[in-house]
Design a protein around this motif. Structure first.
Motif, PDB file in Angstrom:
ATOM      1  N   THR A  28     -41.896 -17.929  -5.520  1.00  0.00           N
ATOM      2  CA  THR A  28     -42.610 -17.418  -4.346  1.00  0.00           C
ATOM      3  C   THR A  28     -42.562 -15.897  -4.307  1.00  0.00           C
ATOM      4  O   THR A  28     -43.545 -15.237  -3.941  1.00  0.00           O
ATOM      5  CB  THR A  28     -42.016 -18.008  -3.053  1.00  0.00           C
ATOM      6  OG1 THR A  28     -42.053 -19.435  -3.123  1.00  0.00           O
ATOM      7  CG2 THR A  28     -42.801 -17.555  -1.827  1.00  0.00           C
ATOM      8  N   SER A  41     -45.212 -15.046   2.511  1.00  0.00           N
ATOM      9  CA  SER A  41     -44.535 -15.581   1.325  1.00  0.00           C
ATOM     10  C   SER A  41     -43.074 -15.158   1.280  1.00  0.00           C
ATOM     11  O   SER A  41     -42.192 -15.949   0.922  1.00  0.00           O
ATOM     12  CB  SER A  41     -45.252 -15.111   0.051  1.00  0.00           C
ATOM     13  OG  SER A  41     -46.571 -15.597   0.014  1.00  0.00           O
ATOM     14  N   SER A  73     -41.227 -17.244   3.893  1.00  0.00           N
ATOM     15  CA  SER A  73     -41.147 -18.641   3.446  1.00  0.00           C
ATOM     16  C   SER A  73     -40.079 -18.801   2.383  1.00  0.00           C
ATOM     17  O   SER A  73     -39.235 -19.702   2.451  1.00  0.00           O
ATOM     18  CB  SER A  73     -42.511 -19.090   2.905  1.00  0.00           C
ATOM     19  OG  SER A  73     -43.488 -19.092   3.902  1.00  0.00           O
ATOM     20  N   GLY A  74     -40.101 -17.909   1.372  1.00  0.00           N
ATOM     21  CA  GLY A  74     -39.118 -17.992   0.296  1.00  0.00           C
ATOM     22  C   GLY A  74     -37.697 -17.845   0.786  1.00  0.00           C
ATOM     23  O   GLY A  74     -36.784 -18.548   0.338  1.00  0.00           O
ATOM     24  N   TYR A 121     -45.011 -14.679  -6.880  1.00  0.00           N
ATOM     25  CA  TYR A 121     -46.349 -14.834  -6.309  1.00  0.00           C
ATOM     26  C   TYR A 121     -46.654 -13.683  -5.347  1.00  0.00           C
ATOM     27  O   TYR A 121     -47.765 -13.125  -5.351  1.00  0.00           O
ATOM     28  CB  TYR A 121     -46.417 -16.180  -5.592  1.00  0.00           C
ATOM     29  CG  TYR A 121     -47.615 -16.396  -4.710  1.00  0.00           C
ATOM     30  CD1 TYR A 121     -48.882 -16.599  -5.240  1.00  0.00           C
ATOM     31  CD2 TYR A 121     -47.478 -16.409  -3.319  1.00  0.00           C
ATOM     32  CE1 TYR A 121     -49.979 -16.810  -4.419  1.00  0.00           C
ATOM     33  CE2 TYR A 121     -48.571 -16.616  -2.491  1.00  0.00           C
ATOM     34  CZ  TYR A 121     -49.818 -16.819  -3.046  1.00  0.00           C
ATOM     35  OH  TYR A 121     -50.899 -17.027  -2.230  1.00  0.00           O
ATOM     36  N   SER A 122     -45.668 -13.279  -4.556  1.00  0.00           N
ATOM     37  CA  SER A 122     -45.848 -12.166  -3.620  1.00  0.00           C
ATOM     38  C   SER A 122     -46.084 -10.849  -4.358  1.00  0.00           C
ATOM     39  O   SER A 122     -46.866 -10.006  -3.910  1.00  0.00           O
ATOM     40  CB  SER A 122     -44.620 -12.036  -2.720  1.00  0.00           C
ATOM     41  OG  SER A 122     -44.418 -13.209  -1.967  1.00  0.00           O
ATOM     42  N   SER A 126     -37.938 -20.396  -4.639  1.00  0.00           N
ATOM     43  CA  SER A 126     -37.870 -19.122  -3.932  1.00  0.00           C
ATOM     44  C   SER A 126     -38.200 -17.964  -4.872  1.00  0.00           C
ATOM     45  O   SER A 126     -38.914 -17.025  -4.496  1.00  0.00           O
ATOM     46  CB  SER A 126     -36.483 -18.916  -3.323  1.00  0.00           C
ATOM     47  OG  SER A 126     -36.246 -19.824  -2.263  1.00  0.00           O
ATOM     48  N   TYR A 140     -36.695 -21.088   2.733  1.00  0.00           N
ATOM     49  CA  TYR A 140     -36.458 -22.303   1.950  1.00  0.00           C
ATOM     50  C   TYR A 140     -34.973 -22.631   1.937  1.00  0.00           C
ATOM     51  O   TYR A 140     -34.573 -23.797   1.858  1.00  0.00           O
ATOM     52  CB  TYR A 140     -36.903 -22.122   0.490  1.00  0.00           C
ATOM     53  CG  TYR A 140     -38.381 -21.973   0.253  1.00  0.00           C
ATOM     54  CD1 TYR A 140     -39.325 -22.435   1.167  1.00  0.00           C
ATOM     55  CD2 TYR A 140     -38.839 -21.349  -0.917  1.00  0.00           C
ATOM     56  CE1 TYR A 140     -40.683 -22.284   0.915  1.00  0.00           C
ATOM     57  CE2 TYR A 140     -40.185 -21.199  -1.166  1.00  0.00           C
ATOM     58  CZ  TYR A 140     -41.115 -21.669  -0.255  1.00  0.00           C
ATOM     59  OH  TYR A 140     -42.456 -21.508  -0.498  1.00  0.00           O
ATOM     60  N   GLY A 146     -40.831 -22.797   5.910  1.00  0.00           N
ATOM     61  CA  GLY A 146     -39.812 -22.647   4.877  1.00  0.00           C
ATOM     62  C   GLY A 146     -38.728 -23.702   4.861  1.00  0.00           C
ATOM     63  O   GLY A 146     -38.496 -24.349   3.833  1.00  0.00           O
TER      64      GLY A 146
END
Length: 387
Positions: free
Chosen positions: A172, A20, A23-24, A175-176, A169, A27, A149
């Protein structure tokens, strides 16, 4: 009986947290340069802002690693994620180059803390007999984040706006934070905590130095392959990165498992050899199919070398130095990217783009010769590690 189980809830949640994070961060790869240009930034300012998140890790990573030697991994990950939430939210309101530069610079706190602390946490969670395999799966999180991402960021931008990408972002990162909350961090024994730990574990320096030769090559690939393709009328540069990323996803855990069974050095030798072949081939290819083949060799080179040398660094240090060892190996990425961009750029200016890849082959080949010499002197061994 020793617990040999790899796939625990803590292991899976830590991997998801790392994925995560990457990925963030990625992005923004396809979004931020265009956003800077739209608000009036020059090409120089685009490079300055985009690269600003790599400055702080050069300074902070070793200290993060030392702090991670003790039971502080979750705390460091939380600090990094909270800083990212704040940065990403403020980015959605930023309309000046200076504001973006400052925020991108502060983003480096997350870049320094999260990969280092989560890598150390994975090392602590993973059973010793499956360390290479576990680190291989950890390596996949960055590869997948880099693959997913940019595509997600571009999609959200096309459907909504720049602000939506920044807020995604931030979400995310939140979320992490939720994921890492449920991870049970292994406690370091009190007698281990009391031991003095140096900022740079000396036994981790050799694996990190060997891996540095690989980071120089891969940084050259990322920076100069597009120029090589233009020079030789190769139309599908993406084939290299697709092949590289695809084989990495398979090679990291499989190579790590092979290292657990047969020893770290054999897979490192294969990785160094593949990277040397990739760089020499890049100096000669002129077709799209050639890009695929070189991408496969490069993916094997980076994945096997990184997984094997990361595991070797951890094998060579004590439990209370694992954070420092993780930081030293990851610092090889940071320094390699900085030096490669400047040093190989000067070579390209003087001798042409092709010379970069010929020169690049020298680094893993030299590292390979060093490994063979150290094997002869019995500084390194083909034998697998024993706890």
């Amino acid at each position: 009986m020793t617990n040999n189980r790899l796939w625990t809830i803590d292991f899976a949640l830590t991997l998801l947290t790392s994925f995560s994070f990457f990925s963030g961060a990625f992005y923004l790869v396809t979004v931020l340069p265009n956003y800077i240009s739209e608000i009036g930034g020059s090409p120089f300012q685009v490079g300055l802002v985009v690269g600003a998140w790599g400055y702080l890790p050069l300074v902070l990573r070793l200290y993060v690693g030392r702090f991670s030697n003790f039971s502080n991994k979750k705390l460091l990950i939380r600090i990094g994620l909270i800083s990212l939430v704040i940065v990403y939210v403020l980015m959605s309101f930023s309309k000046t180059i200076m504001a973006l530069f400052i925020l991108r610079f502060i983003q480096g706190i997350g870049s320094a803390t999260i990969p280092t602390a989560s890598g150390t946490l994975i090392a602590n969670i993973t059973p010793f007999s499956r360390r290479g395999e576990g680190l291989g799966y950890f390596g996949i999180t960055s590869s997948l984040g880099q693959a997913v991402g940019p595509a997600v960021g571009a999609f959200v931008l096309n459907q909504y706006s720049y602000e939506a990408v920044f807020l995604l972002s931030a979400f995310t990162a939140i979320y992490s934070l939720g994921l890492i909350h449920f991870v049970k961090e292994p406690q370091i024994p009190k007698q281990t905590k009391m031991n003095h730990t140096s900022l740079i574990p000396k036994n981790a320096i050799l694996p990190a130095a060997l891996f540095f030769s690989i980071t120089l090559c891969f940084a050259a690939c990322c920076a100069f392959i597009p120029l090589l393709a233009t020079e030789r009328n190769i139309t599908q540069v993406s084939f290299f990165f697709i092949a590289h990323g695809g084989v990495s996803i398979l090679a990291r855990p499989l190579g790590g498992k092979a290292g657990d069974l047969f020893g770290r050095i054999p897979i490192v030798i294969v990785g160094m050899t593949c990277m040397t072949v990739a760089m020499i081939s890049l100096s000669m290819i002129s077709t799209n199919s050639g890009m695929i083949i070189v991408g496969l060799f490069s993916g094997l080179g980076v994945s096997l070398s990184n997984t094997g040398l990361f595991a070797l660094a951890l094998d060579r240090v004590s439990l209370n130095e694992q954070g420092g060892a993780t930081a030293v190996v990851q610092l090889a990425w940071d320094v390699g990217i900085v030096i490669s961009g400047v040093g190989l750029g000067l070579i390209a200016t003087q001798f042409g783009v092709t010379s970069i890849f010929i020169a690049g082959a020298f680094f893993p080949f030299s590292a390979l010769l060093v490994i063979l010499f150290l094997l002869k002197k019995r500084v390194l061994s083909f034998k697998k590690a024993v706890l």
